[in-house]
Design a protein around this motif. Structure first.
Motif, PDB file in Angstrom:
ATOM      1  N   GLU A 111      19.780 -10.990 -13.940  1.00  0.00           N
ATOM      2  CA  GLU A 111      20.329  -9.708 -13.618  1.00  0.00           C
ATOM      3  C   GLU A 111      21.852  -9.960 -13.636  1.00  0.00           C
ATOM      4  OE1 GLU A 111      20.153  -6.452 -10.091  1.00  0.00           O
ATOM      5  OE2 GLU A 111      20.613  -8.392  -9.675  1.00  0.00           O
ATOM      6  N   ASP A 112      22.415  -9.519 -12.239  1.00  0.00           N
ATOM      7  CA  ASP A 112      23.936  -9.340 -12.340  1.00  0.00           C
ATOM      8  C   ASP A 112      24.548 -10.532 -12.881  1.00  0.00           C
ATOM      9  OD1 ASP A 112      23.471  -6.968 -11.122  1.00  0.00           O
ATOM     10  OD2 ASP A 112      24.072  -7.710  -9.060  1.00  0.00           O
ATOM     11  N   LYS A 151      15.101  -8.682 -13.571  1.00  0.00           N
ATOM     12  CA  LYS A 151      15.902  -7.365 -13.457  1.00  0.00           C
ATOM     13  C   LYS A 151      14.852  -6.511 -12.489  1.00  0.00           C
ATOM     14  CE  LYS A 151      18.695  -7.106 -17.805  1.00  0.00           C
ATOM     15  NZ  LYS A 151      18.482  -8.513 -18.005  1.00  0.00           N
ATOM     16  N   ASP A 259      26.219  -4.519  -3.419  1.00  0.00           N
ATOM     17  CA  ASP A 259      25.427  -2.972  -3.712  1.00  0.00           C
ATOM     18  C   ASP A 259      25.053  -2.212  -2.760  1.00  0.00           C
ATOM     19  OD1 ASP A 259      24.576  -3.600  -6.803  1.00  0.00           O
ATOM     20  OD2 ASP A 259      24.341  -5.341  -6.273  1.00  0.00           O
TER      21      ASP A 259
END
Length: 451
Positions: A111-112, A151, A259
């Motif tokens: 993901e990130d 994700k 986030d």
């Protein structure tokens, strides 16, 4: 003595209460006796190798050599007390930990920490990372806890996320002879809907059945990074529903603080682990999941301890550059230390690390925390055990087992991460066999049986 109530007059209330108490005990079994790692290291999937944990440990030791070559320097940099060899004890135990078990938990990140890449490239990295994990399993080089972060399960990313998960698990089992690493989990980020969690639970079930794995062998963790994870569109609490949608697979909830604060429109330049919005999130999640056995993990300091000057070729750095490097790294270490201590003092015993030079601070903060509380916790547990023994000896019900388990967990956490030695834990009067049960109630029952 004359009374009014009879068993028959109480029977209706008693049966209703018995059912309610049993349901409460099922929903809130208490803090999990499972070992909880003190951190989780996230690394991009394209960078993962079987030896990644050892490499991170070596880099962490090199950072200590450069910026904290002795206990006095570490104490000065982090503000550790030096009385009674306290700083020396912390320093020695951090060094030993980085040599023996530098990483407790590692998450291969799609993901990130990985980003959005062409599908063919992510396919290739999913397969390669799975092969490396299988090789690490064979070599015995993996940390005690491992997993992957896929994700999110949004509409636009579900197909990509589920394909990566399928490729990884299928390849891993193919190259490991059908074996999973111990405590392997799949982390689902940016969870907002119970249906997203339920979809992951169903996928994991299908993978288990297809590969002959035991039911529940593939665990999951959820990341709370959105306000919608806390409250649904009707304004009702959502967090318990998210965990329940995992159908018993959800063992942990991790916070994504940046986030989350971004979703609240907190400006980037004031986003921090210490922002009041983050404390609200911690308190809310902690209260919502207390006693359920779901383990909690805090976030990460997003300022990396990277020196401003790098060596170029064979030319050594100037003394002024070395000093600036040291001052810069130690400033970030001090910030990281404050963040970790803040989490520990609020009952959050796990957090994230992203850079090898964060590892010395992680362990120094955790070890200092446990060593500071050691003497008081030892006296308290000793006295608590005596009180419990007296109650059970005369046939009374000792109903404060949750407090006893909390005290026991202090020592179990400290011992498992290397902050405390076995001798320091046994000074409480517990035996090695009792420690292995990891259960205060089991210890009391065994002692009562012997008596």
């Amino acid at each position: 003595m004359k009374t009014t109530l009879t068993p028959s007059s109480l029977s209706g209330a008693r049966e209703s209460l018995r059912r309610a108490n049993a349901e409460l005990a099922r929903a809130y079994p208490g803090e999990s006796p499972r070992r909880q790692p003190v951190h989780v290291v996230y690394g991009g999937a394209h960078l993962f190798r079987a030896e990644s944990a050892r490499k991170l440990g070596d880099l962490a030791l090199a950072a200590m050599k450069d910026y904290a070559p002795d206990s006095a320097e570490l104490a000065h940099g982090l503000g550790l007390p030096q009385r009674g060899r306290f700083a020396q004890r912390v320093y020695e135990r951090v060094q030993e930990k980085l040599k023996r078990e530098p990483v407790e938990d590692y998450r291969i990140d799609f993901e990130d920490g990985y980003g959005h890449r062409p599908d063919a490239e992510e396919d290739t990295h999913a397969v390669a990372a799975a092969r490396e994990m299988a090789r690490g399993l064979e070599l015995g080089a993996l940390p005690p806890f491992t997993g992957i972060r896929v994700k999110s399960f949004t509409e636009e990313l579900f197909e990509r996320s589920s394909r990566t998960l399928d490729l990884f698990v299928t390849t891993l089992l193919e190259h490991s002879g059908g074996k999973l690493p111990p405590s392997f989990v799949v982390t689902l980020p940016k969870v907002s809907l119970p249906e997203q969690v339920a979809a992951l639970a169903r996928i994991l079930e299908v993978l288990e059945q297809a590969h002959g794995l035991a039911n529940g062998a593939l665990g999951m963790e959820l990341m709370v990074e959105t306000p919608q994870a806390l409250f649904n569109h009707e304004g009702r609490m959502n967090l318990q529903a998210l965990v329940a949608a995992g159908d018993g697979r959800c063992g942990a909830v991790h916070l994504g603080l940046y986030d989350y604060t971004a979703a609240l429109s907190v400006s980037a330049h004031v986003q921090s682990m210490l922002h009041p919005a983050c404390d609200f999130l911690r308190d809310f999640v902690q209260a919502a999941l207390a006693g359920t056995g779901v383990q909690l993990s805090d976030g990460v300091t997003n300022v990396m301890p990277v020196p401003p000057h790098r060596k170029q070729g064979e030319e050594p750095l100037l003394p002024t550059q070395l000093r600036e490097n040291s001052e810069s790294v130690q400033r970030v270490w001090q910030l990281t230390y404050r963040h970790i201590r803040h989490s520990l003092e609020r009952g959050w015993y796990q957090g994230w690390d992203l850079h090898p030079a964060q590892l010395p601070v992680r362990y120094a903060a955790v070890y200092a925390f446990f060593l500071e509380g050691l003497d008081a916790a030892t006296r308290r547990l000793k006295a608590f055990m005596e009180k419990a023994a007296q109650a059970t000896l005369v046939g009374n019900v000792f109903d404060d087992a949750a407090t006893g388990q909390g005290l026991l967990n202090f020592f179990l956490r400290g011992l498992s991460c290397g902050a405390l030695t076995q001798d320091e834990v046994l000074a409480t009067g517990l035996t090695v066999e009792e420690l292995r049960t990891r259960s205060f109630r089991a210890i009391l029952e065994a002692r009562r049986a012997r008596t």
